[in-house]
Design a protein around this motif. Structure first.
Motif, PDB file in Angstrom:
ATOM      1  N   ALA A 190       0.898  -1.300   0.043  1.00 25.58           N
ATOM      2  CA  ALA A 190       0.058   0.005   0.037  1.00 25.58           C
ATOM      3  C   ALA A 190       0.691   1.434  -0.075  1.00 25.58           C
ATOM      4  CB  ALA A 190      -1.064  -0.044   1.179  1.00 25.58           C
ATOM      5  N   MET A 191       0.364   2.451  -0.858  1.00 21.83           N
ATOM      6  CA  MET A 191       1.040   3.517  -0.821  1.00 21.83           C
ATOM      7  C   MET A 191      -0.118   4.759  -0.869  1.00 21.83           C
ATOM      8  SD  MET A 191       4.131   3.240  -3.675  1.00 21.83           S
ATOM      9  CE  MET A 191       2.982   2.288  -4.802  1.00 21.83           C
ATOM     10  N   ASP A 192       0.091   5.601  -0.213  1.00 18.35           N
ATOM     11  CA  ASP A 192      -0.671   6.861  -0.365  1.00 18.35           C
ATOM     12  C   ASP A 192      -0.026   7.802  -1.463  1.00 18.35           C
ATOM     13  OD1 ASP A 192      -2.639   6.433   1.230  1.00 18.35           O
ATOM     14  OD2 ASP A 192      -1.339   7.127   2.918  1.00 18.35           O
ATOM     15  N   VAL A 193      -0.653   7.799  -2.820  1.00 18.82           N
ATOM     16  CA  VAL A 193      -0.055   8.442  -3.962  1.00 18.82           C
ATOM     17  C   VAL A 193      -0.747   9.746  -4.341  1.00 18.82           C
ATOM     18  CG1 VAL A 193       0.929   8.158  -6.350  1.00 18.82           C
ATOM     19  CG2 VAL A 193       0.731   6.346  -4.987  1.00 18.82           C
ATOM     20  N   THR A 194       0.004  10.965  -4.379  1.00 18.83           N
ATOM     21  CA  THR A 194      -0.570  11.794  -5.105  1.00 18.83           C
ATOM     22  C   THR A 194      -0.528  11.984  -6.468  1.00 18.83           C
ATOM     23  OG1 THR A 194      -0.262  13.214  -3.052  1.00 18.83           O
ATOM     24  CG2 THR A 194      -0.714  14.592  -5.109  1.00 18.83           C
ATOM     25  N   GLN A 195      -1.646  12.039  -7.145  1.00 16.28           N
ATOM     26  CA  GLN A 195      -1.695  12.263  -8.732  1.00 16.28           C
ATOM     27  C   GLN A 195      -2.016  13.434  -9.196  1.00 16.28           C
ATOM     28  OE1 GLN A 195      -4.004   9.050 -10.564  1.00 16.28           O
ATOM     29  NE2 GLN A 195      -3.123   7.384  -9.224  1.00 16.28           N
ATOM     30  N   GLN A 196      -0.886  14.139  -9.822  1.00 25.22           N
ATOM     31  CA  GLN A 196      -0.963  15.801  -9.998  1.00 25.22           C
ATOM     32  C   GLN A 196      -1.081  15.832 -11.595  1.00 25.22           C
ATOM     33  OE1 GLN A 196       1.779  18.500  -8.241  1.00 25.22           O
ATOM     34  NE2 GLN A 196       2.563  16.544  -7.247  1.00 25.22           N
ATOM     35  N   THR A 197      -1.815  16.487 -12.373  1.00 22.74           N
ATOM     36  CA  THR A 197      -2.224  16.516 -13.411  1.00 22.74           C
ATOM     37  C   THR A 197      -1.843  17.997 -14.257  1.00 22.74           C
ATOM     38  OG1 THR A 197      -4.485  17.208 -13.369  1.00 22.74           O
ATOM     39  CG2 THR A 197      -3.913  14.732 -13.503  1.00 22.74           C
ATOM     40  N   LEU A 198      -1.139  17.966 -15.283  1.00 22.46           N
ATOM     41  CA  LEU A 198      -0.863  19.205 -16.060  1.00 22.46           C
ATOM     42  C   LEU A 198      -1.460  19.114 -17.282  1.00 22.46           C
ATOM     43  CD1 LEU A 198       3.102  19.203 -15.096  1.00 22.46           C
ATOM     44  CD2 LEU A 198       1.097  20.326 -14.021  1.00 22.46           C
ATOM     45  N   ARG A 199      -1.839  20.101 -17.970  1.00 27.66           N
ATOM     46  CA  ARG A 199      -2.375  20.247 -19.338  1.00 27.66           C
ATOM     47  C   ARG A 199      -1.479  20.539 -20.359  1.00 27.66           C
ATOM     48  NH1 ARG A 199      -6.460  17.058 -20.119  1.00 27.66           N
ATOM     49  NH2 ARG A 199      -7.221  18.567 -21.935  1.00 27.66           N
ATOM     50  N   THR A 200      -1.123  20.096 -21.531  1.00 26.43           N
ATOM     51  CA  THR A 200      -0.284  20.597 -22.698  1.00 26.43           C
ATOM     52  C   THR A 200      -1.191  21.538 -23.544  1.00 26.43           C
ATOM     53  OG1 THR A 200      -0.610  18.941 -24.027  1.00 26.43           O
ATOM     54  CG2 THR A 200       0.788  18.455 -22.273  1.00 26.43           C
ATOM     55  N   ASP A 201      -0.433  22.295 -24.322  1.00 20.60           N
ATOM     56  CA  ASP A 201      -0.975  22.785 -25.239  1.00 20.60           C
ATOM     57  C   ASP A 201      -1.739  22.116 -26.427  1.00 20.60           C
ATOM     58  OD1 ASP A 201       0.150  25.232 -24.359  1.00 20.60           O
ATOM     59  OD2 ASP A 201       1.942  25.415 -25.534  1.00 20.60           O
ATOM     60  N   ASP A 202      -1.451  20.657 -26.514  1.00 17.04           N
ATOM     61  CA  ASP A 202      -1.989  19.774 -27.504  1.00 17.04           C
ATOM     62  C   ASP A 202      -3.220  19.080 -26.722  1.00 17.04           C
ATOM     63  OD1 ASP A 202      -0.160  20.430 -29.471  1.00 17.04           O
ATOM     64  OD2 ASP A 202       1.352  19.021 -28.589  1.00 17.04           O
ATOM     65  N   ASP A 203      -3.898  19.720 -25.843  1.00 19.85           N
ATOM     66  CA  ASP A 203      -4.805  18.988 -25.134  1.00 19.85           C
ATOM     67  C   ASP A 203      -4.560  17.699 -24.867  1.00 19.85           C
ATOM     68  OD1 ASP A 203      -7.673  19.350 -24.131  1.00 19.85           O
ATOM     69  OD2 ASP A 203      -8.312  18.637 -25.744  1.00 19.85           O
ATOM     70  N   GLN A 204      -3.239  17.483 -24.156  1.00 19.56           N
ATOM     71  CA  GLN A 204      -3.034  16.235 -23.562  1.00 19.56           C
ATOM     72  C   GLN A 204      -2.826  16.305 -22.008  1.00 19.56           C
ATOM     73  OE1 GLN A 204       0.406  15.047 -25.754  1.00 19.56           O
ATOM     74  NE2 GLN A 204      -0.769  14.633 -27.785  1.00 19.56           N
ATOM     75  N   THR A 205      -2.933  15.371 -21.239  1.00 19.71           N
ATOM     76  CA  THR A 205      -2.539  15.549 -19.969  1.00 19.71           C
ATOM     77  C   THR A 205      -1.589  14.656 -19.414  1.00 19.71           C
ATOM     78  OG1 THR A 205      -5.254  15.600 -19.483  1.00 19.71           O
ATOM     79  CG2 THR A 205      -3.759  14.836 -17.478  1.00 19.71           C
ATOM     80  N   VAL A 206      -0.588  15.462 -18.469  1.00 26.20           N
ATOM     81  CA  VAL A 206       0.505  14.510 -17.902  1.00 26.20           C
ATOM     82  C   VAL A 206       0.191  14.423 -16.648  1.00 26.20           C
ATOM     83  CG1 VAL A 206       2.940  15.089 -17.378  1.00 26.20           C
ATOM     84  CG2 VAL A 206       1.996  16.060 -19.509  1.00 26.20           C
ATOM     85  N   VAL A 207       0.234  13.136 -16.109  1.00 20.63           N
ATOM     86  CA  VAL A 207      -0.037  12.721 -14.803  1.00 20.63           C
ATOM     87  C   VAL A 207       1.169  12.299 -14.059  1.00 20.63           C
ATOM     88  CG1 VAL A 207      -1.423  10.997 -13.414  1.00 20.63           C
ATOM     89  CG2 VAL A 207      -1.979  11.632 -15.626  1.00 20.63           C
ATOM     90  N   ILE A 208       1.528  12.903 -13.173  1.00 22.87           N
ATOM     91  CA  ILE A 208       2.656  12.765 -12.287  1.00 22.87           C
ATOM     92  C   ILE A 208       2.309  12.240 -10.879  1.00 22.87           C
ATOM     93  CG2 ILE A 208       4.851  13.992 -11.338  1.00 22.87           C
ATOM     94  CD1 ILE A 208       4.122  16.137 -13.212  1.00 22.87           C
ATOM     95  N   ALA A 209       3.080  11.116 -10.447  1.00 23.53           N
ATOM     96  CA  ALA A 209       2.757  10.517  -9.267  1.00 23.53           C
ATOM     97  C   ALA A 209       3.590  10.608  -8.296  1.00 23.53           C
ATOM     98  CB  ALA A 209       2.356   9.023  -9.575  1.00 23.53           C
ATOM     99  N   THR A 210       3.552  11.309  -7.032  1.00 20.47           N
ATOM    100  CA  THR A 210       4.395  11.414  -6.271  1.00 20.47           C
ATOM    101  C   THR A 210       4.067  11.118  -4.649  1.00 20.47           C
ATOM    102  OG1 THR A 210       3.431  13.747  -5.781  1.00 20.47           O
ATOM    103  CG2 THR A 210       5.315  13.554  -6.994  1.00 20.47           C
ATOM    104  N   THR A 211       4.777  11.062  -3.673  1.00 21.22           N
ATOM    105  CA  THR A 211       4.634  10.250  -2.454  1.00 21.22           C
ATOM    106  C   THR A 211       5.234  11.468  -1.416  1.00 21.22           C
ATOM    107  OG1 THR A 211       6.490   9.080  -2.415  1.00 21.22           O
ATOM    108  CG2 THR A 211       4.348   8.242  -2.950  1.00 21.22           C
ATOM    109  N   GLU A 212       4.852  11.531  -0.107  1.00 17.85           N
ATOM    110  CA  GLU A 212       5.323  12.389   0.726  1.00 17.85           C
ATOM    111  C   GLU A 212       6.604  11.868   1.258  1.00 17.85           C
ATOM    112  OE1 GLU A 212       4.170  14.322   5.125  1.00 17.85           O
ATOM    113  OE2 GLU A 212       2.755  12.885   4.027  1.00 17.85           O
ATOM    114  N   PRO A 213       7.788  12.785   1.135  1.00 17.94           N
ATOM    115  CA  PRO A 213       9.057  12.397   1.466  1.00 17.94           C
ATOM    116  C   PRO A 213       9.161  12.098   2.758  1.00 17.94           C
ATOM    117  CG  PRO A 213       9.074  14.578   0.356  1.00 17.94           C
ATOM    118  CD  PRO A 213       7.684  14.239   0.587  1.00 17.94           C
TER     119      PRO A 213
END
Length: 295
Positions: free
Chosen positions: A242-265
């Motif tokens: 088990a992990m608590d994962v933060t999924q952050q999303t960034l939008r690009t100019d091409d209408d795509q989504t970059v999903v970045i997964a991080t955890t608390e240091p």
């Protein structure tokens, strides 16, 4: 998915979710045959005629003014994402239907550079229909380690995150609170469908998921929408637990989504993620080395 039909369905769904007591509409104890507000009650709240509002719901009216849309949004108590969705649906009713098949989505060099730069941070790039267009080694290991890592680089069809969430047992088991993740996926897809109402591939995806997943069909009919943002999920990875994962999303100019997964240091989740990523990178590096023949 025609734009006029989507606009009417969205208005009807939101109207049905408002109770008279929430809006100050008097019912005088009468028995009501419909759930939520009646058309005439919502039209009164928005300050438009009942006949005009009825035509909007029936897909028979176009060119709704910004003032009318704003009045409807206030009456329906829409949040910012829902207001944007309403505006995009209304704009879609004024555009001529697309006649060409949409061009294949491609990841730009700048986005590929971003994915490479993030290195050991799990990253996935999604197209507007939630197709997986790219991922790094860490992103593949976290979200879809059971799939061939080279699939996004192959010709269509790409793996699709909505299909994985609803139809793939491995992906479903990744999320301790699967319904919350599933609703977020549907809400994001619903927003994209309003932006691209004449996309035949989007319509085909929604149709497939509606037929194959009763849960998707129910959530899709709710007409919830979502734009980006951050979400924390408890993920249950078969390799590290088990992990608590933060999924952050960034939008690009091409209408795509970059999903970045991080955890608390410093957290146990961060330790588990580090272990997962290190194992994936080591395995990938070992597989890439050529075999040497012994003398």
């Amino acid at each position: 998915m025609k734009a006029r039909g989507q606009l009417g369905d969205f208005l009807q769904a939101r109207r049905s979710q408002l109770r008279p007591e929430d809006t100050g509409v008097a019912t005088y104890g009468e028995r009501r045959r419909v759930r939520g507000l009646r058309r005439e009650e919502l039209a009164l709240l928005a300050g438009v005629s009942v006949s005009y509002y009825s035509r909007l719901e029936q897909g028979q009216a176009v060119n709704a003014s910004p003032e009318v849309l704003d009045a409807l949004a206030r009456a329906l108590r829409l949040d910012d994402a829902e207001r944007r969705h309403l505006t995009e649906l209304a704009a879609g009713t004024r555009r001529p239907p697309a006649v060409r098949r949409p061009a294949a989505e491609r990841v730009s060099p700048a986005v590929r550079q971003l994915v490479a730069t993030l290195g050991d941070v799990p990253v996935v790039v999604l197209g507007r229909r939630a197709d997986v267009l790219a991922w790094n080694t860490a992103g593949h290991a976290l979200f879809a380690g059971h799939l061939n890592p080279g699939i996004p680089q192959r010709p269509n069809p790409h793996p699709n995150m909505a299909r994985l969430v609803f139809l793939d047992a491995h992906t479903r088991d990744l999320y301790a609170d699967w319904p919350t993740k599933a609703r977020a996926v549907v809400a994001t897809l619903r927003m994209a469908s309003g932006q691209h109402p004449d996309d035949p591939l989007m319509a085909a995806l929604v149709g497939e998921l509606t037929v194959r997943s009763p849960e998707f069909a129910t959530m899709w009919a709710d007409h919830r929408v979502k734009v980006g943002g951050d979400s924390v999920y408890q993920m249950r990875h078969p390799l590290v637990g088990a992990m608590d994962v933060t999924q952050q999303t960034l939008r690009t100019d091409d209408d795509q989504t970059v999903v970045i997964a991080t955890t608390e240091p410093g957290s146990a989740s961060h330790a588990a993620m580090t272990l997962l990523v290190h194992g994936a990178v080591t395995t990938r590096a070992g597989a890439a080395q050529p075999l040497t023949r012994r003398e």
